[in-house]
Write an enzyme that holds these catalytic residues in place. Structure first.
Site, mmCIF file in Angstrom:
data_model
loop_
_atom_site.group_PDB
_atom_site.id
_atom_site.type_symbol
_atom_site.label_atom_id
_atom_site.label_comp_id
_atom_site.label_asym_id
_atom_site.label_seq_id
_atom_site.Cartn_x
_atom_site.Cartn_y
_atom_site.Cartn_z
ATOM 1 N N SER A 66 11.385 10.656 7.077
ATOM 2 C CA SER A 66 10.408 11.649 7.180
ATOM 3 C C SER A 66 10.707 13.064 7.354
ATOM 4 O O SER A 66 11.865 13.323 7.907
ATOM 5 C CB SER A 66 9.521 11.204 8.115
ATOM 6 N N SER A 92 0.944 -1.216 -0.011
ATOM 7 C CA SER A 92 0.152 -0.017 0.010
ATOM 8 C C SER A 92 0.700 1.278 -0.061
ATOM 9 O O SER A 92 2.230 1.064 0.101
ATOM 10 C CB SER A 92 -0.926 -0.024 1.191
ATOM 11 N N VAL A 130 8.559 -6.882 10.151
ATOM 12 C CA VAL A 130 9.837 -6.239 10.100
ATOM 13 C C VAL A 130 10.652 -6.287 11.350
ATOM 14 O O VAL A 130 11.965 -6.368 11.554
ATOM 15 C CB VAL A 130 9.772 -4.703 9.420
ATOM 16 N N ASP A 166 4.926 -7.051 3.743
ATOM 17 C CA ASP A 166 3.712 -6.395 4.406
ATOM 18 C C ASP A 166 3.076 -7.361 5.264
ATOM 19 O O ASP A 166 2.896 -8.447 5.162
ATOM 20 C CB ASP A 166 3.036 -5.720 3.227
ATOM 21 N N TYR A 179 7.995 9.046 16.958
ATOM 22 C CA TYR A 179 8.003 9.201 15.228
ATOM 23 C C TYR A 179 9.259 9.705 14.846
ATOM 24 O O TYR A 179 10.026 9.199 14.112
ATOM 25 C CB TYR A 179 6.773 9.541 14.749
ATOM 26 N N LYS A 239 12.562 8.222 12.802
ATOM 27 C CA LYS A 239 12.940 8.793 11.450
ATOM 28 C C LYS A 239 14.324 9.299 11.444
ATOM 29 O O LYS A 239 15.149 9.434 10.549
ATOM 30 C CB LYS A 239 12.039 9.731 11.073
ATOM 31 N N LEU A 261 3.296 4.427 -0.294
ATOM 32 C CA LEU A 261 4.406 4.879 -1.141
ATOM 33 C C LEU A 261 5.013 3.744 -1.699
ATOM 34 O O LEU A 261 5.634 3.494 -2.508
ATOM 35 C CB LEU A 261 5.254 5.672 -0.212
#
Length: 258
Positions: free
Chosen positions: A151, A15, A62, A37, A164, A168, A17
């Site tokens: 990000s 899904s 993952v 996924d 988050y 990143k 990107l």
């Protein structure tokens, strides 16, 4: 790296990107893709769309070495090699330091984000690099290319994004040491720090929220298009002098605090 008939592992490939990148690499560059996924239905549907000769799907976690080991083994069994790795899987779970009552956030919540978004990237990157190192080098000495998805929040995180943004920023921090270490094997490592893109997750926020986010976009004043992201991945695969760097793909946007 010439992507024709090359095999690219894409996490989060069912899904958003990740899927857009898979579609672009197969249709425009003649690559083969292995989609990692959690969403089995979406993964199988994407393989049906791309063709079983060009794509394969594995339901993976993952953060689990066993899960990724099994998926990597299956990729090698089907395609015989891994040449590229795009690590797009991640979770945007909000995590404030203090809640409205001034109570400290749960460390477990913070660790969940770090485990998926940073440890998960390292896990898949390392497993793919192990296989890339076995490839015969091309005419320029390359054996593989790794692209880790960061990000814009790694630079200007909003309130509630401590976990988050931290995860990143960690992805970006791996670029130089990973590129230096893997250079001897002919493997390059870069990251992309995307801004606001029209993924299904973003669009699901509703028109009012999406419009407010677009207002933060600078130039052009719109969300990024999925193909623009996929094209950037393609560029990083194909340009052999791009190594150890972060590409900010955000239309000059600096996100506000909230």
């Amino acid at each position: 790296m010439n992507l024709q008939d090359k095999v690219v592992v894409i996490t989060g490939g069912a899904s958003g990107l990740g899927k857009a990148t898979a579609e672009y690499l197969v249709a425009e560059k003649g690559a083969k893709v292995a989609l990692f996924d959690l969403n089995e239905d979406a993964g199988n549907a994407t393989v049906a769309e791309l063709g079983e000769d060009k794509a394969i799907f594995f339901q993976t976690d993952v953060t689990s070495e066993e899960s990724i080991d099994a998926a990597i083994a299956a990729v090698m069994d089907k395609f015989g090699a891994i040449h590229g790795d795009v690590n797009a899987a991640g979770i945007p779970l909000p995590c404030k330091i203090l809640d409205k009552e001034g109570i400290a956030s749960s460390l477990k919540k913070y660790a969940t984000v770090i485990n998926v978004n940073l440890c998960g990237v390292f896990n898949v990157m390392a497993k793919c690099a192990e296989q890339m190192a076995k490839n015969e080098p091309d005419e320029k000495g390359e054996r593989g290319v790794i692209i880790n998805i960061s990000s814009g929040a790694a630079f200007e995180g909003q309130i509630g994004q401590s976990a988050y943004s931290g995860s990143k920023a960690g992805v970006n921090g791996m670029n130089i040491p990973a590129a230096r270490e893997l250079a001897r094997y002919g493997i390059r490592v870069n990251s992309i720090a995307p801004g606001l893109f029209g993924t299904p997750m973003v669009k699901s926020l509703g028109e009012k929220v999406v419009n407010s986010l677009v207002e933060m976009c600078e130039a052009p004043k719109r969300m990024g298009e999925m193909e623009e992201f996929a094209h950037t991945c393609s560029f990083l695969f194909e340009n052999g002098y791009m190594n150890g760097r972060i590409v900010r793909l955000d239309g000059a946007t600096v996100m506000q605090a909230k």
